[in-house]
Design a protein around this motif. Structure first.
Motif, PDB file in Angstrom:
ATOM      1  N   LEU A  21      25.749  36.611  30.034  1.00 28.02           N
ATOM      2  CA  LEU A  21      24.112  37.029  29.983  1.00 28.02           C
ATOM      3  C   LEU A  21      23.682  37.543  28.534  1.00 28.02           C
ATOM      4  O   LEU A  21      22.568  37.290  28.314  1.00 28.02           O
ATOM      5  CB  LEU A  21      23.827  37.994  31.229  1.00 28.02           C
ATOM      6  CG  LEU A  21      23.961  37.406  32.633  1.00 28.02           C
ATOM      7  CD1 LEU A  21      23.392  38.033  33.735  1.00 28.02           C
ATOM      8  CD2 LEU A  21      22.860  36.001  32.730  1.00 28.02           C
ATOM      9  N   LYS A  22      24.500  38.430  27.853  1.00 21.36           N
ATOM     10  CA  LYS A  22      24.409  39.087  26.864  1.00 21.36           C
ATOM     11  C   LYS A  22      24.075  37.858  25.752  1.00 21.36           C
ATOM     12  O   LYS A  22      23.058  38.019  24.898  1.00 21.36           O
ATOM     13  CB  LYS A  22      25.637  40.032  26.229  1.00 21.36           C
ATOM     14  CG  LYS A  22      25.315  40.593  24.958  1.00 21.36           C
ATOM     15  CD  LYS A  22      25.951  39.732  23.872  1.00 21.36           C
ATOM     16  CE  LYS A  22      25.691  40.667  22.480  1.00 21.36           C
ATOM     17  NZ  LYS A  22      26.051  39.516  21.399  1.00 21.36           N
ATOM     18  N   LYS A  27      20.305  34.989  22.713  1.00 21.67           N
ATOM     19  CA  LYS A  27      20.624  33.842  21.940  1.00 21.67           C
ATOM     20  C   LYS A  27      21.478  34.063  20.535  1.00 21.67           C
ATOM     21  O   LYS A  27      21.193  33.384  19.637  1.00 21.67           O
ATOM     22  CB  LYS A  27      19.259  33.114  21.546  1.00 21.67           C
ATOM     23  CG  LYS A  27      18.418  32.784  22.593  1.00 21.67           C
ATOM     24  CD  LYS A  27      17.217  31.922  22.450  1.00 21.67           C
ATOM     25  CE  LYS A  27      16.434  31.350  23.417  1.00 21.67           C
ATOM     26  NZ  LYS A  27      16.713  32.081  24.822  1.00 21.67           N
ATOM     27  N   SER A  28      22.380  34.865  20.918  1.00 19.63           N
ATOM     28  CA  SER A  28      23.410  35.175  19.880  1.00 19.63           C
ATOM     29  C   SER A  28      24.664  35.534  20.225  1.00 19.63           C
ATOM     30  O   SER A  28      24.734  36.216  21.422  1.00 19.63           O
ATOM     31  CB  SER A  28      22.790  36.383  18.954  1.00 19.63           C
ATOM     32  OG  SER A  28      23.534  37.010  18.133  1.00 19.63           O
ATOM     33  N   CYS A  29      25.638  35.245  19.919  1.00 21.55           N
ATOM     34  CA  CYS A  29      27.172  35.663  20.155  1.00 21.55           C
ATOM     35  C   CYS A  29      27.814  36.499  18.844  1.00 21.55           C
ATOM     36  O   CYS A  29      28.861  36.660  18.777  1.00 21.55           O
ATOM     37  CB  CYS A  29      27.808  34.552  20.281  1.00 21.55           C
ATOM     38  SG  CYS A  29      28.072  33.340  18.890  1.00 21.55           S
ATOM     39  N   ARG A  81      26.278  25.890  21.465  1.00 23.21           N
ATOM     40  CA  ARG A  81      24.809  26.278  21.567  1.00 23.21           C
ATOM     41  C   ARG A  81      24.433  27.139  20.670  1.00 23.21           C
ATOM     42  O   ARG A  81      23.250  27.104  20.012  1.00 23.21           O
ATOM     43  CB  ARG A  81      24.677  26.768  23.029  1.00 23.21           C
ATOM     44  CG  ARG A  81      23.101  27.139  23.389  1.00 23.21           C
ATOM     45  CD  ARG A  81      22.334  25.731  23.505  1.00 23.21           C
ATOM     46  NE  ARG A  81      21.044  25.897  23.817  1.00 23.21           N
ATOM     47  CZ  ARG A  81      20.542  25.939  25.210  1.00 23.21           C
ATOM     48  NH1 ARG A  81      21.332  25.640  26.199  1.00 23.21           N
ATOM     49  NH2 ARG A  81      19.404  26.251  25.344  1.00 23.21           N
ATOM     50  N   PHE A  82      25.058  28.382  20.347  1.00 28.45           N
ATOM     51  CA  PHE A  82      24.637  29.335  19.619  1.00 28.45           C
ATOM     52  C   PHE A  82      25.622  29.725  18.264  1.00 28.45           C
ATOM     53  O   PHE A  82      25.723  30.693  17.827  1.00 28.45           O
ATOM     54  CB  PHE A  82      24.224  30.604  20.165  1.00 28.45           C
ATOM     55  CG  PHE A  82      23.212  30.549  21.247  1.00 28.45           C
ATOM     56  CD1 PHE A  82      22.275  30.145  21.079  1.00 28.45           C
ATOM     57  CD2 PHE A  82      23.902  30.996  22.514  1.00 28.45           C
ATOM     58  CE1 PHE A  82      21.161  29.902  22.303  1.00 28.45           C
ATOM     59  CE2 PHE A  82      22.935  31.039  23.729  1.00 28.45           C
ATOM     60  CZ  PHE A  82      21.821  30.320  23.357  1.00 28.45           C
ATOM     61  N   ARG A  83      26.290  28.523  17.765  1.00 33.08           N
ATOM     62  CA  ARG A  83      27.109  28.504  16.761  1.00 33.08           C
ATOM     63  C   ARG A  83      26.777  29.116  15.554  1.00 33.08           C
ATOM     64  O   ARG A  83      27.482  29.621  14.542  1.00 33.08           O
ATOM     65  CB  ARG A  83      27.897  27.436  16.562  1.00 33.08           C
ATOM     66  CG  ARG A  83      26.650  26.400  16.033  1.00 33.08           C
ATOM     67  CD  ARG A  83      27.454  24.794  15.986  1.00 33.08           C
ATOM     68  NE  ARG A  83      26.484  23.863  15.373  1.00 33.08           N
ATOM     69  CZ  ARG A  83      25.780  23.188  16.133  1.00 33.08           C
ATOM     70  NH1 ARG A  83      25.718  23.133  17.291  1.00 33.08           N
ATOM     71  NH2 ARG A  83      24.924  22.000  15.639  1.00 33.08           N
TER      72      ARG A  83
END
Length: 214
Positions: A21-22, A27-29, A81-83
């Motif tokens: 969820l984080k 929208k960031s890893c 997705r958020f690479r």
């Protein structure tokens, strides 16, 4: 099933959901080790191959499927997705230094020299060290977001509760899984320093920060 096992499973599931969820909401890893998440996905894959060969309970099967789906979904978010937000420059732990010894050990120390048993043993050994890339990344950057520390806390709590589960089963059932116990102790030790920082800093509203390596 006992209360320690159930609490451990819930803590483990909470950790993975918190991380997923984080990443999804922000929208960031950033700050998340993709390498650790790949290792955990590998852990679940090699451990839950018995989904196709044996049935223990509905609870057991559902949890295995949920863990597999969440693990690969998290890897997808990080690497696809958020690479663009993936901090590849700081996620530099050499995972081959974990995979090669773990693979060798799983062939040498196991309960039965069969493919499924060796892969299960491999998953147990690998899980005990899979968090190291994440801890290394935090040490390298010098800090971690609060939500990331909550993820690590519940992941560490899961291992501590499983230790209590094994102790309970030993005294109540006479059951002892030496491979799982030793690996669990090793993994819990890795979290000890983090637990101290979590209770003394994060729970007091401070950001977890570590000394930068020289």
């Amino acid at each position: 099933m006992n209360v320690f096992r159930l609490a451990g499973d819930i803590s483990h599931l909470l950790a993975i959901i918190i991380l997923f969820l984080k990443i999804w909401r922000s929208k960031s890893c950033a700050g998340i080790s993709g390498k650790s998440q790949v290792l955990f996905a590998l852990v679940f894959t090699t451990r839950y191959l018995d989904l196709f060969t044996s049935f223990i309970s509905i609870y057991n099967s559902v949890m295995k499927v949920v863990f597999l789906i969440l693990a690969y979904a998290t890897v997808y978010l990080i690497y696809i997705r958020f690479r663009g937000s993936y901090d590849k420059e700081n996620d530099t732990f050499r995972v081959e230094f974990l995979l090669i010894p773990v693979a060798g050990l799983s062939f040498l120390e196991n309960y039965d020299f069969t493919p499924l048993e060796i892969l299960w043993t491999f998953s147990i050994y690998l899980e005990s060290v899979a968090i190291l890339p994440q801890l290394f990344m935090i040490t390298k950057t010098g800090e971690a977001e609060s939500i990331t520390t909550h993820y690590l806390f519940f992941l560490g709590l899961y291992r501590a509760l499983y230790l209590a589960n094994w102790i309970w089963r030993y005294y109540e059932e006479g059951f002892l899984d030496q491979i799982a116990v030793v690996s669990g102790v090793v993994q819990t030790i890795f979290y000890c320093d983090f637990f101290y920082l979590y209770f003394t800093k994060v729970l007091k509203g401070n950001k977890l920060s570590l000394p930068m390596p020289v």
